[in-house]
Design an enzyme around this catalytic site. Structure first.
Site, PDB file in Angstrom:
ATOM      1  CD  GLU A  52       8.062  -7.366  -1.149  1.00 56.36           C
ATOM      2  OE1 GLU A  52       6.995  -6.747  -1.319  1.00 56.36           O
ATOM      3  OE2 GLU A  52       8.372  -7.910  -0.073  1.00 56.36           O
ATOM      4  CB  SER A  72      -0.946  -0.010   1.207  1.00 57.96           C
ATOM      5  OG  SER A  72      -0.221  -0.177   2.423  1.00 57.96           O
ATOM      6  CG  ASP A 113       4.600  -6.669   6.336  1.00 62.10           C
ATOM      7  OD1 ASP A 113       3.685  -5.993   5.833  1.00 62.10           O
ATOM      8  OD2 ASP A 113       5.114  -7.649   5.767  1.00 62.10           O
TER       9      ASP A 113
END
Length: 221
Positions: free
Chosen positions: A107, A34, A88
């Site tokens: 990633e 996001s 996170d």
């Protein structure tokens, strides 16, 4: 400032950080999530200042292309100037837990390929000890049971993320209640489990810089 506003602010700060580092030959690595989506939207405003991007997921590649930004396969990219992604969780040593969206392996590959890894987060992601959020582990499907038993032996409680496959065609085990006081040792131990492709501890490949947006503004470490 809401959490969404903080994410947008962090993304704008990341753009300001990387812009002086770019040239018309630069390739920008772009992560997933996001906060990174906000960064992609901001990156579109300076797409004339770099050559192309490499994306860590199909979702990010699609968003970049919607903005008219070229996306290269990593093997076609000579060098990645900078990689920008969220997390996170992040600790004071810039070690991370990543992969809540399931793109952890790609990633980590793109992060390892970049000259600089810029992590952008809102202040809720900064922790003293990694592990408050579940740790994603990408596993070859036939090794699900074997890997789960090994993860339990490390003190975690793995849960299969049902009805989800990574872009690589593998499954995710989300490991709960695994407080990670020695991130590099834990990253290595999990990677040594037979059938594990990658795990979401980014310690060997920690961030070069972390940009944090909070109620009091932007800080970096």
């Amino acid at each position: 400032m809401t959490q969404e506003q903080q994410k947008r602010s962090a993304a704008q700060a990341a753009l300001a950080y990387i812009e002086p580092r770019l040239s018309r030959k630069s390739i920008v690595g772009v992560g997933t999530g996001s906060t990174t989506n906000h960064f992609i939207d901001a990156l579109a405003t300076i797409r004339h200042k770099f050559d192309a991007t490499v994306a860590s997921s199909q979702a990010s590649a699609a968003r970049l292309q919607e903005h008219g930004i070229a996306v290269l396969d990593l093997n076609a990219a000579a060098e990645i100037t900078v990689y920008v992604d969220g997390a996170d969780e992040v600790n004071a040593a810039r070690e991370l837990i990543k992969g809540g969206g399931g793109a952890l392996t790609r990633e980590k590959i793109v992060a390892a390929s970049a000259a600089e890894f810029v992590c952008v987060v809102d202040e809720s992601k900064v922790v003293d000890v990694l592990g408050k959020c579940p740790l994603p582990v990408e596993v070859i499907p036939m090794a699900r049971g074997l890997a789960a038993r090994a993860l339990r032996s490390l003190g975690g409680h793995p849960a299969w993320r049902e009805n989800f496959l990574t872009d690589n065609g593998n499954i995710i085990l989300d490991v709960h209640e695994l407080m990670i006081e020695e991130p590099q040792a834990m990253e290595e131990a999990i990677n040594n489990i037979v059938g594990v492709v990658c795990n979401g501890v980014f310690a060997a490949q920690a961030a070069s810089v972390v940009i944090v947006a909070g109620a009091s503004g932007i800080r970096q470490f």
